[in-house]
Design a protein around this motif. Structure first.
Motif, PDB file in Angstrom:
ATOM      1  N   LEU C 174      -7.216  10.038  12.716  1.00  0.00           N
ATOM      2  CA  LEU C 174      -7.058   9.856  11.264  1.00  0.00           C
ATOM      3  C   LEU C 174      -5.915   8.876  11.022  1.00  0.00           C
ATOM      4  CD1 LEU C 174      -7.324  10.627   8.223  1.00  0.00           C
ATOM      5  CD2 LEU C 174      -5.767  12.524   8.689  1.00  0.00           C
ATOM      6  N   LEU C 175      -6.182   7.903  10.170  1.00  0.00           N
ATOM      7  CA  LEU C 175      -5.117   6.984   9.760  1.00  0.00           C
ATOM      8  C   LEU C 175      -4.849   7.209   8.278  1.00  0.00           C
ATOM      9  CD1 LEU C 175      -3.250   4.537  10.357  1.00  0.00           C
ATOM     10  CD2 LEU C 175      -5.105   3.086   9.574  1.00  0.00           C
ATOM     11  N   ILE C 176      -3.605   7.532   7.960  1.00  0.00           N
ATOM     12  CA  ILE C 176      -3.213   7.666   6.559  1.00  0.00           C
ATOM     13  C   ILE C 176      -2.578   6.350   6.137  1.00  0.00           C
ATOM     14  CG2 ILE C 176      -1.802   8.937   4.918  1.00  0.00           C
ATOM     15  CD1 ILE C 176      -1.871  11.308   6.823  1.00  0.00           C
ATOM     16  N   ALA C 177      -3.098   5.759   5.089  1.00  0.00           N
ATOM     17  CA  ALA C 177      -2.532   4.502   4.591  1.00  0.00           C
ATOM     18  C   ALA C 177      -1.949   4.766   3.212  1.00  0.00           C
ATOM     19  CB  ALA C 177      -3.600   3.426   4.550  1.00  0.00           C
ATOM     20  N   ASP C 178      -0.621   4.827   3.136  1.00  0.00           N
ATOM     21  CA  ASP C 178       0.061   5.152   1.878  1.00  0.00           C
ATOM     22  C   ASP C 178       0.367   3.856   1.134  1.00  0.00           C
ATOM     23  OD1 ASP C 178       1.476   6.184  -0.174  1.00  0.00           O
ATOM     24  OD2 ASP C 178       3.102   7.028   1.024  1.00  0.00           O
ATOM     25  N   GLU C 179      -0.429   3.543   0.149  1.00  0.00           N
ATOM     26  CA  GLU C 179      -0.303   2.307  -0.622  1.00  0.00           C
ATOM     27  C   GLU C 179      -0.146   1.109   0.312  1.00  0.00           C
ATOM     28  OE1 GLU C 179       0.221   2.068  -4.169  1.00  0.00           O
ATOM     29  OE2 GLU C 179       0.706   4.108  -4.774  1.00  0.00           O
ATOM     30  N   PRO C 180      -1.107   0.875   1.209  1.00  0.00           N
ATOM     31  CA  PRO C 180      -0.908  -0.129   2.246  1.00  0.00           C
ATOM     32  C   PRO C 180      -0.860  -1.558   1.720  1.00  0.00           C
ATOM     33  CG  PRO C 180      -3.158   0.633   2.281  1.00  0.00           C
ATOM     34  CD  PRO C 180      -2.432   1.491   1.295  1.00  0.00           C
ATOM     35  N   THR C 181      -1.350  -1.781   0.513  1.00  0.00           N
ATOM     36  CA  THR C 181      -1.439  -3.172   0.054  1.00  0.00           C
ATOM     37  C   THR C 181      -0.578  -3.445  -1.169  1.00  0.00           C
ATOM     38  OG1 THR C 181      -3.331  -2.614  -1.349  1.00  0.00           O
ATOM     39  CG2 THR C 181      -3.805  -3.368   0.878  1.00  0.00           C
ATOM     40  N   THR C 182       0.075  -2.413  -1.696  1.00  0.00           N
ATOM     41  CA  THR C 182       0.778  -2.563  -2.973  1.00  0.00           C
ATOM     42  C   THR C 182       1.848  -3.652  -2.936  1.00  0.00           C
ATOM     43  OG1 THR C 182       0.441  -0.221  -3.268  1.00  0.00           O
ATOM     44  CG2 THR C 182       1.966  -1.262  -4.761  1.00  0.00           C
ATOM     45  N   ALA C 183       2.568  -3.745  -1.794  1.00  0.00           N
ATOM     46  CA  ALA C 183       3.683  -4.684  -1.737  1.00  0.00           C
ATOM     47  C   ALA C 183       3.231  -6.077  -1.311  1.00  0.00           C
ATOM     48  CB  ALA C 183       4.750  -4.156  -0.782  1.00  0.00           C
ATOM     49  N   LEU C 184       1.940  -6.269  -1.105  1.00  0.00           N
ATOM     50  CA  LEU C 184       1.484  -7.540  -0.539  1.00  0.00           C
ATOM     51  C   LEU C 184       0.895  -8.464  -1.615  1.00  0.00           C
ATOM     52  CD1 LEU C 184      -0.304  -6.130   2.625  1.00  0.00           C
ATOM     53  CD2 LEU C 184       2.067  -6.855   2.358  1.00  0.00           C
ATOM     54  N   ASP C 185       0.786  -9.725  -1.272  1.00  0.00           N
ATOM     55  CA  ASP C 185       0.157 -10.688  -2.184  1.00  0.00           C
ATOM     56  C   ASP C 185      -1.321 -10.328  -2.370  1.00  0.00           C
ATOM     57  OD1 ASP C 185       2.410 -12.132  -2.554  1.00  0.00           O
ATOM     58  OD2 ASP C 185       2.021 -13.496  -0.886  1.00  0.00           O
ATOM     59  N   VAL C 186      -1.856 -10.700  -3.528  1.00  0.00           N
ATOM     60  CA  VAL C 186      -3.205 -10.274  -3.885  1.00  0.00           C
ATOM     61  C   VAL C 186      -4.235 -10.698  -2.839  1.00  0.00           C
ATOM     62  CG1 VAL C 186      -4.929 -10.288  -5.689  1.00  0.00           C
ATOM     63  CG2 VAL C 186      -2.528 -10.520  -6.276  1.00  0.00           C
ATOM     64  N   THR C 187      -4.130 -11.943  -2.367  1.00  0.00           N
ATOM     65  CA  THR C 187      -5.130 -12.420  -1.421  1.00  0.00           C
ATOM     66  C   THR C 187      -5.037 -11.691  -0.094  1.00  0.00           C
ATOM     67  OG1 THR C 187      -3.583 -14.179  -0.953  1.00  0.00           O
ATOM     68  CG2 THR C 187      -5.473 -14.725  -2.348  1.00  0.00           C
ATOM     69  N   VAL C 188      -3.816 -11.274   0.241  1.00  0.00           N
ATOM     70  CA  VAL C 188      -3.622 -10.571   1.515  1.00  0.00           C
ATOM     71  C   VAL C 188      -4.140  -9.140   1.403  1.00  0.00           C
ATOM     72  CG1 VAL C 188      -1.907  -9.915   3.230  1.00  0.00           C
ATOM     73  CG2 VAL C 188      -1.603 -11.994   1.921  1.00  0.00           C
ATOM     74  N   GLN C 189      -4.056  -8.576   0.196  1.00  0.00           N
ATOM     75  CA  GLN C 189      -4.476  -7.188  -0.020  1.00  0.00           C
ATOM     76  C   GLN C 189      -5.881  -6.928   0.493  1.00  0.00           C
ATOM     77  OE1 GLN C 189      -3.988  -5.919  -4.049  1.00  0.00           O
ATOM     78  NE2 GLN C 189      -1.761  -6.132  -4.013  1.00  0.00           N
ATOM     79  N   SER C 190      -6.824  -7.811   0.099  1.00  0.00           N
ATOM     80  CA  SER C 190      -8.215  -7.549   0.473  1.00  0.00           C
ATOM     81  C   SER C 190      -8.401  -7.728   1.980  1.00  0.00           C
ATOM     82  CB  SER C 190      -9.147  -8.470  -0.313  1.00  0.00           C
ATOM     83  OG  SER C 190      -8.804  -9.805  -0.071  1.00  0.00           O
ATOM     84  N   GLN C 191      -7.632  -8.661   2.585  1.00  0.00           N
ATOM     85  CA  GLN C 191      -7.727  -8.820   4.044  1.00  0.00           C
ATOM     86  C   GLN C 191      -7.341  -7.528   4.755  1.00  0.00           C
ATOM     87  OE1 GLN C 191      -5.161 -12.026   5.137  1.00  0.00           O
ATOM     88  NE2 GLN C 191      -6.247 -13.548   3.897  1.00  0.00           N
ATOM     89  N   ILE C 192      -6.245  -6.935   4.305  1.00  0.00           N
ATOM     90  CA  ILE C 192      -5.771  -5.714   4.961  1.00  0.00           C
ATOM     91  C   ILE C 192      -6.777  -4.583   4.756  1.00  0.00           C
ATOM     92  CG2 ILE C 192      -3.968  -3.949   4.928  1.00  0.00           C
ATOM     93  CD1 ILE C 192      -2.957  -6.419   6.218  1.00  0.00           C
TER      94      ILE C 192
END
Lengths: 319, 291, 325
Positions: C174-192
């Motif tokens: 199980l991988l828990i991702a706690d707001e994994p993209t919130t601090a990132l740039d918008v374009t990077v968010q979808s990549q992650i």
């Protein structure tokens, strides 16, 4: 990296210039001139003074009629021996106690430690030294009252570091002389190390506690990394950086403290030598002593900066 | 570490201070010492310089050889310890107060001026201040005393000079920091004059840092004055100054330890209580300055 | 059988102003390989719940659970050390701030290597190869160079990839991702996000995505939990929950993104709540949403139970009906 180095270097140059201006003024106070200047103009004289210093002519004591630099080098090893011993004691014990306190936060050990470090912080070193003498030397008789070694030992000053010289006399005295010198060193070193130790312990504790709350420690914990490893590898490295920044203050405290400690224990080092010169108004010696001690402080601060750069990759390798 | 979000009212500074046990104890002790310094001459049983020639080195009353006439005993010249300590408190605290006040005034003025002068000049000035700060304070004081000669007045000048750089640093850096903040920019755009800017916007924001520095300077000053006295470079015998008293006691540690322990205890307790109050003031006024 | 099953999980924080319930009787069940979402505003207890599951609560917190099963083991009967060992080899977690989640004084390589050493190990060479393999798996092309670099030399997106690589090194179920993209740039968010979903498929690794943003959950998750004031107020299949929210809070959350949500109809008025999220030390009596809820009445001073409704769970006395939406 290059920019930080340049900044360090410029600070060093400014410090040394400011310092030599001060000691130049000091040397001018002397009734018998410390140096013979060619020029009558004071600014030119200052540059001549720098020339003299660089050539190793730090003037001649007006009282002993001896070369100041030579005198300094004779007294210096005793002071270094005391300072190094005290610093090793302060840093190892301070770090150890701080780490211990931070891992047992709120426990009796933590509370005792923090209270005693507050007490240590407020302790006048001249009183502390006398209290230690009263307790350990005069009442319990565990340690000698003063000096570097018993008169019974006839030690040739090869290096003037008593611990080394006594070892060099191994054929003559075995380890007895060395142990005797060590015995003499303990109480002054404890006196000198107490205040820095208290500060280092306090800083280590608070810095470590702050680091242990950080997110990367949480990451390390989530990987199942052992507690010891988290403290020694992950936390301490980062916690040491703020501790280093107070290292400069520590050396100041130790340098002030060593003068008093030598005075109390009749330790034949720079402090005692300098105090004698001040009370007898021997300006050549004062000027040289202040200059030499300050150079040590500046060099130490510089070394600390480099350790800081080494420890912090953000300074070592800017992105 | 994630903590649940809690929005509670910030407590007033004095409430934070009064909840700090150490700081309150420190304050009470300090006030007691101050009181003794104030009324010292009236409650002191004897003249601090008077020598009772037949009553030399009498121990304090808790010793079986004690004498109720001399509550804390007498020194090697037969002078009453209690009287000397009380007069010493008066002298030490007075000196400390004057020294810190002058150093703070001069330091703040230099620092405030530095914040507004040309940047090259400022950076040079601050480098000099940094140099003075990196100097061991006692060594600096000794160097200054060496130039102007030993004695109490000169020791005082030396300690004042030693204390100034801290105030310059704090004032200059706080003012410069405040001047760069958005609200000051906004005030500037509104056409506020420099002096008005300083008094209305910047000054209230640097006062907490100054108060904290002031309290810690008290302990530094007290310690340095005593240390100079101890080394024979400050107050001279027969003056009833704590450091000088300690220095005079050196020869009698073994036979008359009270001549050493009592003045030292007085210095230590005063410094400790000032530091406790200082810690409390710092935590109460500016949580950012917290360790 | 579920990979993770937690019932009546509560977390309390001891603070100066008393004991604060950060998570209140939460119930979570995740099957192997499933993708689930937890949504809520800051202070809703979602991050604390994640930390509790990952065994990373601070000492100021106390945690209770009636049931805590992980991969067939009952964690409530284990010593803390055993529990930590089991959790760290089954659950990995990544956080909102990737750069501060990595140790600033150690190289990427060191941190990755250390993780591999603690999970499987191998010779130096094997570990290095494994690290390079992991770095390429998370889409870092110049892995050899990055291996020697420090976190501050990498962008936030790259650091998050490194965090994911370190998580993978533990081979978690199980991988828990706690707001994994919130601090990132918008374009990077979808990549992650794409990367996380790809790894979920390839490794059959369950994913618990914690966020405050519905748009992230709608297309990725099978099931969603909605949290408010430390409680789960609604849970159910993502599609159903988005098209027909039962809880007023869920509806308000959906409407906070205009033109969004499967129940979106043109011309409909947006639904919003009065006031702001309550502080956890001043929670209202009864239903925590009560004072802000336009549908609240006298009965809402009684705390509502989490109850089943048409295959979903909802904590409300008056669940919304079709016509309310």
């Amino acid at each position: 990296m290059f920019a930080t180095l340049l900044k360090q270097l410029s600070t060093l140059v400014i410090s040394l210039l400011g310092l030599t201006v001060l000691t130049f003024i000091l040397s001018l106070q002397s009734e018998t001139p410390v140096h013979q200047f060619q020029s009558d103009h004071v600014v030119v004289q200052y540059f001549e003074y720098l020339q003299f210093l660089l050539n190793g002519d730090w003037g001649t004591s007006s009282i002993h009629k001896r070369s100041v630099l030579k005198d300094f080098l004779q007294h210096f090893p005793a002071t270094i021996e005391l300072i190094v011993f005290a610093m090793v004691l302060a840093v190892t014990a301070g770090l150890g106690l701080g780490i211990l306190a931070s891992t047992r936060r709120g426990g009796w050990l933590d509370n005792t430690l923090m209270t005693s470090s507050l007490v240590g912080y407020s302790m006048p070193i001249f009183w502390w030294g006398m209290l230690l003498v009263l307790l350990f030397s005069l009442t319990l008789g565990w340690t000698p009252v003063a000096g570097r070694i018993d008169f019974a030992y006839d030690i040739e000053p090869y290096t003037r570091f008593m611990l080394i010289d006594t070892l060099l006399h191994h054929n003559q005295y075995g380890f007895a002389a060395f142990l005797n010198a060590l015995h003499h060193l303990i109480l002054p070193a404890v006196t000198l190390s107490t205040i820095p130790m208290a500060i280092v312990a306090r800083m280590t504790r608070s810095s470590l506690l702050a680091v242990l709350k950080s997110e990367y420690i949480r990451t390390a914990r989530s990987k199942g990394i052992s507690k010891q490893r988290i403290i020694w590898v992950h936390a301490l490295r980062n916690a040491l950086q703020p501790i280093l920044t107070i290292g400069g203050v520590q050396i100041s405290i130790i340098m002030s403290g060593v003068i008093i400690t030598e005075y109390i224990f009749a330790w034949p080092g720079i402090g005692k030598w300098l105090l004698e010169a001040v009370s007898r108004r021997d300006f050549a010696t004062i000027q040289g002593g202040v200059l030499a001690l300050s150079i040590i402080v500046i060099a130490f601060n510089l070394a600390l900066d480099f350790i800081g750069i080494y420890l912090n990759p953000r300074l070592r390798r800017p992105s | 570490m994630i903590k649940p979000m809690v929005t509670s009212q910030p407590k007033p500074s004095w409430v934070i201070f009064s909840q700090n046990k150490g700081a309150m104890i420190g304050l009470v002790v300090l006030l007691l010492i101050l009181l003794m310094a104030l009324i010292g001459p009236w409650i002191a049983p004897y003249d601090p310089a008077h020598q009772f020639n037949s009553k030399v080195l009498i121990p304090p009353i808790w010793d079986s050889a004690g004498d109720f006439q001399y509550f804390l005993g007498t020194d090697d010249l037969g002078r009453d310890m209690l009287s000397r300590l009380l007069y010493g408190a008066r002298l030490s605290l007075q000196l400390t107060f004057v020294v810190v006040l002058i150093a703070a005034l001069v330091g703040v003025m230099i620092g405030a001026a530095a914040a507004f002068i040309n940047p090259t000049l400022r950076s040079l000035l601050m480098r000099i201040m940094d140099l003075l700060l990196s100097f061991p304070s006692l060594l600096l004081a000794i160097a200054i005393v060496a130039i102007i000669g030993p004695g109490l007045p000169n020791a005082i000048y030396a300690v004042i000079i030693v204390l100034i750089p801290q105030f310059v640093r704090i004032t200059q850096s706080s003012i410069s920091e405040e001047l760069n903040k958005d609200y000051v920019m906004a005030a500037k755009l509104d056409g506020a004059k420099r002096l008005r800017l300083l008094t209305h916007h910047v000054w209230p924001n640097i006062v907490p840092a100054l108060i904290v520095q002031l309290t810690f300077s008290f302990s530094t000053a007290l310690l340095d004055i005593a240390a100079l006295g101890f080394l024979g470079l400050g107050a001279q015998p027969p003056m009833a100054e704590w450091g000088t008293m300690l220095s005079e006691s050196r020869a009698f540690i073994q036979f008359a330890p009270w001549t050493m322990t009592l003045p030292g205890l007085a210095i230590f307790m005063t410094v400790l209580s000032i530091n406790l109050v200082g810690d409390g003031v710092r935590d109460a006024l500016d949580p950012r300055l917290n360790r | 059988m579920s990979l993770l099953q937690v019932e009546n999980l509560s977390v309390d924080f001891k603070t100066d102003s008393g004991i604060i319930p950060a998570v209140d009787s939460a119930k979570i069940a995740i099957k192997a390989g499933q993708v689930q979402g937890v949504i809520g505003e800051s202070g809703s207890g979602k991050s604390v719940m994640a930390l509790a599951i990952a065994g990373l609560l601070s000492p100021a917190a106390t945690m209770r659970a009636d049931l805590f099963n992980l991969d067939g083991h009952d964690l409530t009967r284990m010593s803390p050390a055993e529990r930590q060992k089991l959790i760290s080899s089954n659950i990995s977690i990544i956080f909102q701030e990737p750069t501060s989640s990595l140790n600033p004084s150690l190289t990427i390589g060191y941190q990755l290597d250390e993780t591999i050493r603690f999970h499987g190990g191998g010779t130096r060479k094997q570990r290095y190869d494994k690290a390079q393999e992991l770095l390429s798996q998370v889409g870092i092309i110049d892995g050899k160079r990055r291996y020697k670099e420090y976190p501050h030399q990498l962008s936030g997106g790259l650091n998050q990839r490194v965090m994911i690589a370190m998580a993978l090194a533990c081979e978690p179920k199980l991988l828990i991702a706690d707001e994994p993209t919130t601090a990132l740039d918008v374009t990077v968010q979808s990549q992650i996000l794409d990367l996380l979903l790809k790894l979920n498929e390839e490794h059959n690794m369950a994913l618990m995505l914690i966020t405050h943003d519905f748009s992230i959950l709608s297309e990725t998750t099978d099931k969603v939990y909605v949290m408010y004031g430390g409680q789960i107020v609604e849970s159910g299949r993502t599609y159903n929950l988005l098209s027909q929210p039962y809880h007023p809070y869920t509806k308000a959350l959906l409407d906070s993104v205009p033109h969004y949500g499967l129940h979106y109809k043109k011309g409909r008025r947006l639904f919003n709540l009065k006031g702001s999220t309550p502080s956890l030390d001043h929670l209202p009596v009864g239903c925590y949403l009560g004072p802000r809820c336009p549908y609240a009445n006298k009965q809402c001073v009684q705390p509502p139970e989490l109850r089943s409704l048409k295959g979903r769970k909802v904590r409300c006395h008056f669940p919304l009906l079709e016509e309310d939406n």
